[in-house]
Design an enzyme around this catalytic site. Structure first.
Site, mmCIF file in Angstrom:
data_model
loop_
_atom_site.group_PDB
_atom_site.id
_atom_site.type_symbol
_atom_site.label_atom_id
_atom_site.label_comp_id
_atom_site.label_asym_id
_atom_site.label_seq_id
_atom_site.Cartn_x
_atom_site.Cartn_y
_atom_site.Cartn_z
ATOM 1 N N HIS A 167 -1.672 -3.724 -6.914
ATOM 2 C CA HIS A 167 -1.317 -3.090 -5.646
ATOM 3 C C HIS A 167 -2.219 -3.548 -4.493
ATOM 4 O O HIS A 167 -3.069 -2.804 -4.027
ATOM 5 C CB HIS A 167 -1.378 -1.566 -5.805
ATOM 6 C CG HIS A 167 -0.869 -0.785 -4.632
ATOM 7 N ND1 HIS A 167 -0.043 -1.320 -3.655
ATOM 8 C CD2 HIS A 167 -1.080 0.520 -4.273
ATOM 9 C CE1 HIS A 167 0.222 -0.386 -2.753
ATOM 10 N NE2 HIS A 167 -0.396 0.732 -3.089
ATOM 11 N N CYS A 187 0.647 2.290 2.666
ATOM 12 C CA CYS A 187 1.058 1.478 1.513
ATOM 13 C C CYS A 187 2.481 0.945 1.646
ATOM 14 O O CYS A 187 2.922 0.128 0.834
ATOM 15 C CB CYS A 187 0.895 2.261 0.223
ATOM 16 S SG CYS A 187 -0.835 2.616 -0.135
#
Lengths: 399, 484
Positions: free
Chosen positions: A344, A88
């Site tokens: 996200h 991430c």
């Protein structure tokens, strides 16, 4: 410490696609959407870009491997293009590649672009799949919320915070981000949500309910970087520069040795200290105007406040409940809605955070504009509490 | 002399309340209510004959050095693999080393006793670990669904320090097909119960018993315990009476609390008998299946010195009543729930990787640094202690029997798990080292940070496309969770 990256590289253009469930768009469409905004913002020709870094994490569920999806989509002719992946924290890795290239003098203008198209999997949450031939044999097939939820049990046990008090504090974290996201036209989730709804939402991974988890989104963000001198030569007056760019990875100690207590991010603490030193920040609680942290889950944001040395250890619950990180608090956090509401799309998130700081520093953040921000910090995390990649940047005005 | 040198048992924690079975089938088979007394043991979704056998064997090997074992026999009619030695998986999970013999014994309900006879015959050659386990599936609404239970027993057999010595044995082999399970079939097909009782049990078992009593010259009245599995009420008592075996000697078949555990059951009942046996006791074991085995054992003084273990009584005490019949059906794969796309994950196993890492994965072996003493998992090239980081300094270190505690955990409703929520978390071992592990046999509210855990060998994932399954260790709470 080496001299560092401070003020060596300026951001002259940024772009960000609308985040969300982009049923209308392929990853390529999202990349072009972000890139065109950045190119217009920079006021340069595409052919002036000399190198590019492409960040995408779950390549198999959308663009496929290598950097070819970027070079072919944008028709980047005859320049080096590199794909990076660091879970991430991938978006910040792309920026790091481009920034270091410019700082080294290897090229004058470089592009960093991150993208993720997650909503072609057919289900909610991140894609599930093999972790590799050895991990598949022993690592539990848990989920991201399940891994991060463990912070809550460990934090409660360490600091003597009751499960109820912690649940309310992390609920406030999400409540605040929903308030902020409502003012962001590019955000995935643009609706304020009452505390009661947040606290009573269905459980995803105890104690994290649905509203403790960020949106899984499609989106792309990008940055065009050069040196401050070249930026001036291009006629830029209000120049935003990178003050610090730090990365710290777990070495396996948290997951296999006996010192880590499970309640915090050891990597973030190291990266934060180095970033403050590189940026020349002595007192982050006083000096930072805004922060964009990796709020994949509400509890992640809560413990990160301490790992960034903004809240004292064990005091994040109090600071959160006091509104310290609210839009009108001393250090607004996730003024754009954060991962929670902006969304996200993994490979894009690190660059999306920088995008918000960039807009705020240039006074272009519209209804959510903060008063005279000076320094903004981004914190972009990949992995799980026990094993992760922590990337921190400090962005500010060039002086 | 040839004899049994130690014993152990395992019964899955979940005990399906038989009333829940009857309630589900009431609309079609109201007569099942007559069988709906007590509980039957049922495997958790991650248990099978191999995992149960490993647990029974661990119990059996309490305070015994693994180096003592020269061979492993595994008896079952529900071997998870038709072609891959199941006993070999058990040997690997127990870290028994490579220089041992191994054998799967199958094909009949008396596989357990026949394997015991074979092991006793070879007792002079070395110490054999015999594990027997069965996890038979039963067709919904069948009597078998009520009668069967899942469980395992284990014995070590040798010729030194026997706790019970062999006085004699006899086997009758006859192709009496009371029931069968053909290739590719999940369920038994059985013939009329009255015929099985009268022509089968009542005529064949006594032949074996008579032969062993005749051979040994032991009077039936001297039998202290008569162990004979049978789901039909009254048969063992009738046979005992006919021979003159005291009525009080007839062992409980554990039907009310466990159910019939198939190829394991005679040995499970034998373990229960040994738990309460006194030196000098004569134990007669009889089992039926295409013939019959009869084994006469005499308990020795050494039984009083055997260290404490879970045994059948401990395994029974660990039970937790399960009232959810649908859960049982799903665990048995007798009903396919819609688990969504997350349940579609391809669990193909790289056999190369599994072989390279079998000590680590199957044997739960990590490392202990010979320089600084740090215990760690997985074993790496560099020591994980930041103040050491010695290269290639670690010797093998087994985590399977190390006490451990919950460091952090969650109950995950998002990940696919056949028994949601999926409990997992960081497990801190008291000897040092920590591992992110899945938990098993865990209910809501049963654990908190600091709760005690023990390690259990379980199925990690099924690869249903290819018929494979992979095993690893999971953490189970020390508390039974009955209060939850």
């Amino acid at each position: 410490m080496a001299r560092g990256i401070r003020d060596k590289v300026a951001i002259i253009g940024m772009g960000c696609s609308k985040f969300g469930e982009r049923w209308d768009a392929n990853a390529e469409d999202l990349m072009v959407e972000a890139f065109n905004e950045a190119l217009t913002d920079a006021g340069i020709e595409k052919r002036q870009i000399e190198a590019a870094w492409f960040g995408t994490a779950f390549d198999r569920v959308h663009v496929g491997a290598s950097a070819l999806p970027l070079s072919t989509t944008l028709r980047l002719s005859s320049i080096p293009v590199t794909r990076v992946e660091n879970m991430c924290a991938t978006g910040t890795e792309a920026l790091r590649g481009a920034t270091y290239a410019v700082a080294s003098g290897a090229c004058d203008i470089a592009l960093a672009l991150g993208v993720e198209k997650l909503k072609d999997t057919g289900y909610g949450g991140l894609p599930a799949g093999s972790r590799g031939p050895l991990p598949d044999l022993w690592v539990p097939n848990g989920s991201a919320p399940g891994n991060f939820a463990q912070l809550a049990t460990a934090y409660s046990a360490k600091h003597g915070v009751s499960a109820q008090d912690l649940k309310e504090a992390i609920g406030h974290v999400s409540w605040k981000s929903h308030q902020n996201g409502a003012k962001n036209a590019k955000a995935h989730l643009q609706k304020a949500v009452p505390m009661e709804t947040i606290l009573n939402a269905p459980m995803i991974a105890e104690p994290l309910g649905l509203f403790d988890c960020c949106g899984v989104s499609d989106g792309s963000a990008c940055a065009i970087v050069t040196t401050p001198d070249i930026a001036k030569g291009l006629g830029k007056h209000d120049i935003v520069t990178i003050k610090a760019l730090q990365l710290c990875l777990s070495d396996g100690v948290e997951s296999a040795f006996n010192t880590w207590d499970g309640s915090h991010f050891a990597t973030t603490r190291v990266a934060a200290k180095k970033a403050y030193e590189e940026a020349g920040i002595k007192n982050p609680r006083e000096e930072l105007s805004m922060i964009e942290v990796h709020d994949c889950f509400s509890v992640t944001e809560l413990v990160t406040m301490e790992d960034l040395y903004i809240s004292a250890e064990g005091q994040a619950v109090k600071d959160v409940m006091d509104g310290f990180y609210d839009a009108d608090g001393p250090v607004p956090c996730q003024i754009d809605g954060g991962l929670k509401c902006f969304g996200h799309p993994i490979g894009a998130s690190g660059l999306r955070m920088v995008y918000e700081v960039y807009l705020q520093l240039l006074g272009r953040a519209g209804p959510r504009q903060l008063k005279n921000p000076n320094f903004g910090l981004t914190h972009n995390l990949g992995g799980a509490p026990h094993q992760n990649v922590s990337a921190i940047s400090v962005i500010g005005r060039y002086s | 002399m040839a004899g049994i040198t130690s014993f152990g048992a395992y019964i899955p924690r979940l005990r399906l309340n038989r009333a829940s079975i009857a309630a589900a089938h009431k609309w079609a088979m109201p007569g099942l209510r007559a069988l709906a007394k007590g509980e039957r043991a049922m495997c958790n979704w991650d248990e099978d004959a191999i995992t149960m056998a490993v647990e029974a064997a661990r119990d059996c090997l309490t305070d015994r050095p693994r180096e003592d074992i020269d061979g492993v026999y595994f008896a079952s009619t529900t071997l998870p693999f038709l072609d891959r030695q199941n006993a070999g998986v058990i040997a690997a999970a127990l870290n028994l080393g490579h220089g041992i013999s191994s054998l799967d014994v199958a094909g009949s309900q008396r596989a357990g006793t026949s394997a015991l006879i074979a092991a006793l015959r070879g007792a002079s050659e070395g110490e054999t670990l015999l594990a027997a386990a069965d996890a038979r599936k039963a067709r919904p609404a069948s009597a078998s669904e009520m009668q069967f239970g899942h469980g395992a027993a284990a014995l070590t057999v040798g010729s030194q320090n026997e706790i019970a010595v062999l006085r004699g044995s006899h086997t009758v082999t006859t192709d009496f097909v009371d029931h069968f399970r053909g290739e590719g079939q999940d369920f038994d097909y059985g013939w009329e119960e009255r015929w099985v009782r009268e022509e089968g049990y009542s005529k064949i078992v006594p032949q074996a018993i008579k032969a062993v009593l005749d051979k040994t010259g032991v009077p039936a009245s001297g039998i202290a315990r008569f162990v004979m599995p049978c789901t039909m009420k009254g048969i063992p008592d009738k046979i005992a009476k006919d021979f003159g075996i005291p009525a009080a000697a007839v062992a409980d078949t554990l039907g009310e609390v466990c159910g019939d555990t198939g190829a394991a059951h005679a040995l499970l009942m034998l373990v229960a008998a040994l738990e309460t046996a006194a030196p000098g006791d004569l134990i007669l074991v009889a089992s039926f299946g295409q013939g019959a085995d009869a084994i006469l054992l005499e308990v020795t003084d050494a039984i009083t010195a055997l260290s404490k273990r879970q045994g059948v009584s401990g395994a029974l005490a660990r039970g937790r009543r399960e009232d959810d019949y649908m859960k049982f059906l799903s665990f048995q794969d007798n009903v396919r729930l819609d688990w969504g796309m997350r349940g579609e994950m391809d669990n193909k196993t790289a056999l190369t990787s599994e072989y390279r890492n079998k000590d680590m994965v199957t044997g739960f072996t990590g490392g202990k640094c010979t320089v600084c003493g740090t215990v760690q998992f997985p074993r790496g090239h560099y020591c994980v202690n930041p103040n050491c980081q010695a290269l290639d300094s670690q010797e093998p270190y087994s985590f399977a029997d190390s006490p451990a505690r919950v460091m952090s955990f969650t109950a995950d409703w998002l990940s696919y798990n056949p028994s949601p929520p999926f409990f997992y978390g960081q497990v801190q071992f008291e000897t040092g080292g920590r591992v992110l592990m899945g938990f098993t046999d865990t209910d809501a509210g049963q654990i908190e940070v600091g709760s005690g855990l023990k390690m259990m060998f379980r199925i990690k994932d099924f690869d249903k496309d290819r018929g494979y399954r992979r095993y690893f260790w999971k953490a189970a709470p020390l508390s039974t969770g009955k209060e939850a």
